[in-house]
Design an enzyme around this catalytic site. Structure first.
Site, PDB file in Angstrom:
ATOM      1  N   ASP A  21       0.186   8.219   0.366  1.00 36.49           N
ATOM      2  CA  ASP A  21      -0.446   6.962  -0.041  1.00 36.49           C
ATOM      3  C   ASP A  21      -0.161   5.830   0.952  1.00 36.49           C
ATOM      4  OD1 ASP A  21      -1.649   5.198  -2.201  1.00 36.49           O
ATOM      5  OD2 ASP A  21       0.332   4.301  -1.974  1.00 36.49           O
ATOM      6  N   LEU A  22       1.088   5.673   1.338  1.00 40.64           N
ATOM      7  CA  LEU A  22       1.442   4.565   2.229  1.00 40.64           C
ATOM      8  C   LEU A  22       0.772   4.721   3.598  1.00 40.64           C
ATOM      9  CD1 LEU A  22       3.249   2.010   2.458  1.00 40.64           C
ATOM     10  CD2 LEU A  22       4.937   3.458   3.564  1.00 40.64           C
ATOM     11  N   ARG A  51       3.322  18.824   4.880  1.00 39.77           N
ATOM     12  CA  ARG A  51       3.313  20.277   4.648  1.00 39.77           C
ATOM     13  C   ARG A  51       1.896  20.829   4.492  1.00 39.77           C
ATOM     14  NH1 ARG A  51       7.010  20.194  -0.475  1.00 39.77           N
ATOM     15  NH2 ARG A  51       5.476  18.545  -0.779  1.00 39.77           N
ATOM     16  N   ASP A 235      13.252  -3.479  -7.306  1.00 39.28           N
ATOM     17  CA  ASP A 235      11.989  -3.342  -6.577  1.00 39.28           C
ATOM     18  C   ASP A 235      11.684  -4.580  -5.725  1.00 39.28           C
ATOM     19  OD1 ASP A 235       9.501  -1.880  -6.081  1.00 39.28           O
ATOM     20  OD2 ASP A 235       8.513  -3.440  -7.263  1.00 39.28           O
ATOM     21  N   HIS A 240      12.909  -8.000  -1.090  1.00 37.04           N
ATOM     22  CA  HIS A 240      11.976  -9.030  -0.620  1.00 37.04           C
ATOM     23  C   HIS A 240      12.478 -10.448  -0.903  1.00 37.04           C
ATOM     24  CE1 HIS A 240       9.523  -5.612  -0.039  1.00 37.04           C
ATOM     25  NE2 HIS A 240       8.954  -5.558  -1.213  1.00 37.04           N
TER      26      HIS A 240
END
Ligand code: NDP
Ligand code: BG6
Length: 484
Positions: A21-22, A51, A235, A240
């Site tokens: 996704d990233l 993989r 998170d 951040h």
């Protein structure tokens, strides 16, 4: 305007987790934009690794589709996309096995910068580091890029640092915090240290308090499984918001060099006081017509995880003693906005007598959206009728001032990846910084667990739980409005 772009050397960039996704959402679209703006050297090569058994042609199609999905239409043209995709190849590799590693060794070149992006689960970082070393793919000049979360507490962060240190020197390790790649975050340093105006006032004698807000409208969505083990504290705050706090509070480094900046940030983290439980408000969102509640989305009906946190933080040093910093972040809030607001004290004496409702100077630095700065100043209300004061904003949107479209601003990821290739660690976290941040965070989280603390409910689309307002009210202050 004179623009000086530091050239980038030829490089091989291997993206482990290149199908994830990233990689699809941020890393490869970011690299495409750099290519399109002519800032990628001719000798650049990008190798996706995972993989999944597929060849380079199929992988290029996947990345072509990702560009279509995640790059705005006006930046997509078929010539640039085709040229960019030519730089890309794919290799099947297992981070935990032997397959693919000898091939990767053959594929990577000598005499170019080699960077390895670990865009996989952190549990695989050690396996990747070891194999890059064992198969002699990485050399003493190579760089590794590691993603958050960097540990979930001090012990795991130390273990991760130790595993990486077995094979790589600290100067080769680039720990990403994408907030440091945001344009305005760097501008914060330019504003503080490039102007004589602010620095003399930048202390507890003149600053009443500072507010740092990172409000999101998005919910945890499909990330419930990850998020429920993390929460807003792990998170967002530990990384951040902590980085923003460091940049706003640190002493001027003697030069804009990686270790000079990171030494000063580390001193701030080490000077943070432990936080009283009465100075923290945790929340979690309820369902509304636009979406389910946190409890439903997390998939854990017994969850005690917070999707919102507000807290008052004190720094014990000469500059900031007595000036609190209020942090606030959460999901499913009223608007998406991230800003830092420095709220100054009133002048020591008003020659205009008592003026109701005066609120004093505020320097607000907007990270997103509509990046820019506003300085609230007091003026005379126009017209006759005596000396009545009012406040007006001196407003500067960077896009307006620089004649740029907000979308033209490089994304945090594209900037940070190019810094890796240039070998500039200024905007990356050092191992000791990350550990110090966890050392401050751990006791707070541990206390919640010991007390069985439960987050307060808040309405989706609101500014968070009522108690968060009280956090400032009890100090005679108030939060800035959450609005775009
Ligand atoms: P995904 O689950 O989407 O992708 C994981 C990638 O790793 C896939 O390409 C997968 O491909 C590959 N992979 C898994 N196991 C192995 C293995 N044994 N050997 C080689 N490759 C493997 O994860 P994300 O892209 O979302 O996240 C990647 C990292 O980035 C994580 O550390 C995450 O915490 C971090 N991050 C992600 C963000 C995001 O927005 N997605 C934001 C901030 C950080 P395959 O299964 O084919 O091997
Ligand atoms: C990530 C968090 O690091 O930052 C997410 O894991 C959060 O939960 C995101 O949504 C916010 O980033 P930005 O750039 O959208 O403010």
């Amino acid at each position: 305007m004179v623009s000086r772009v530091i050239p980038v050397e030829d490089f091989d960039l291997v993206i482990f987790g290149g199908t994830g996704d990233l990689a699809r959402r941020k890393i490869l679209p970011g690299l495409y934009r750099r290519y399109r703006s002519g800032q990628m050297p001719e000798g650049a090569r990008i190798i996706g690794a995972a993989r999944q058994d597929q060849d380079s042609a199929v992988y290029r199609k996947l990345i072509g589709a990702a560009i279509k999905e995640f790059v705005p239409e006006k930046y997509r043209d078929s010539k640039s996309i085709a040229g960019f995709l030519e730089l890309i190849s794919y290799i099947v590799i297992d981070a935990q096995g032997a397959g693919g590693w000898s091939d990767l060794k053959k594929l990577t070149r000598k005499d170019v910068v080699k960077a390895f992006y670990f865009s996989v689960a952190p549990s695989l970082f050690g396996d990747l580091a070891e194999r890059l070393h064992t198969y002699k793919i990485a050399d003493s000049q190579s760089r590794i890029v590691v993603e958050k979360p960097f540990g979930r507490d001090l012990a795991s962060a130390k273990a991760l640092n130790a595993v990486l240190a077995e094979h790589f020197d600290e100067s080769q390790i680039y720990r990403i915090d994408h907030y440091l790649g945001k344009e305005t975050v760097q501008n914060l340093m330019a504003v503080r240290f490039g102007n004589i105006l602010f620095e003399p006032l930048w202390n507890s004698q003149y600053v009443d308090h500072i507010q740092i807000t990172a409000a999101e409208t998005v919910a945890v969505g499909s990330r419930g499984a990850y998020y429920d083990k993390s929460g807003a504290m792990r998170d967002m705050v530990q990384n951040h918001l902590m980085q923003l706090l460091c940049l706003i509070a640190m002493e001027p480094p003697n030069e804009f060099e990686p270790d000079a900046v990171r030494d000063e940030k580390l001193k701030v983290i080490r000077a943070l006081d432990p936080v009283n439980s009465s100075d923290i408000v945790r929340g979690r969102y309820e369902a509304n017509k636009d979406g389910p509640s946190y409890l439903e989305e997390s998939g854990n009906p017994d969850s005690s995880t917070e999707s919102f946190i507000a807290m008052k933080v004190n720094i014990s040093n000469w500059r900031w003693k007595g000036t609190p910093i209020y942090l606030r972040t959460g999901k499913r809030l009223r608007a998406r906005t991230s800003e830092i607001a420095v709220v100054f004290k009133d002048p020591p004496h008003s020659i205009f007598g008592k003026q109701e409702g005066r609120r004093g100077n505020v320097l607000a630095i907007r990270l997103q959206p509509n990046e820019g700065m506003t300085l609230r100043v007091t003026i005379k209300e126009p017209g006759p009728g005596g000396m009545r004061l009012m406040e007006v904003p001196l407003d500067m949107s960077f896009a307006d001032a620089l004649g740029a479209d907000a979308e033209d601003t490089p994304d945090a990821y594209e900037r940070l990846i190019m810094d890796v290739i240039r070998g500039n660690q200024t905007l990356f976290m050092r191992g000791d910084e990350v550990e110090a941040a966890w050392a401050w965070t751990d006791p707070i989280i541990n206390e919640w667990q010991e007390r069985g603390d439960m987050p307060k409910s808040y309405d989706s689309g609101s500014s968070g739980p009522e108690d968060a307002l009280m956090l400032l009210h009890k100090d005679g202050r108030r939060w800035r409005e959450i609005k775009e």
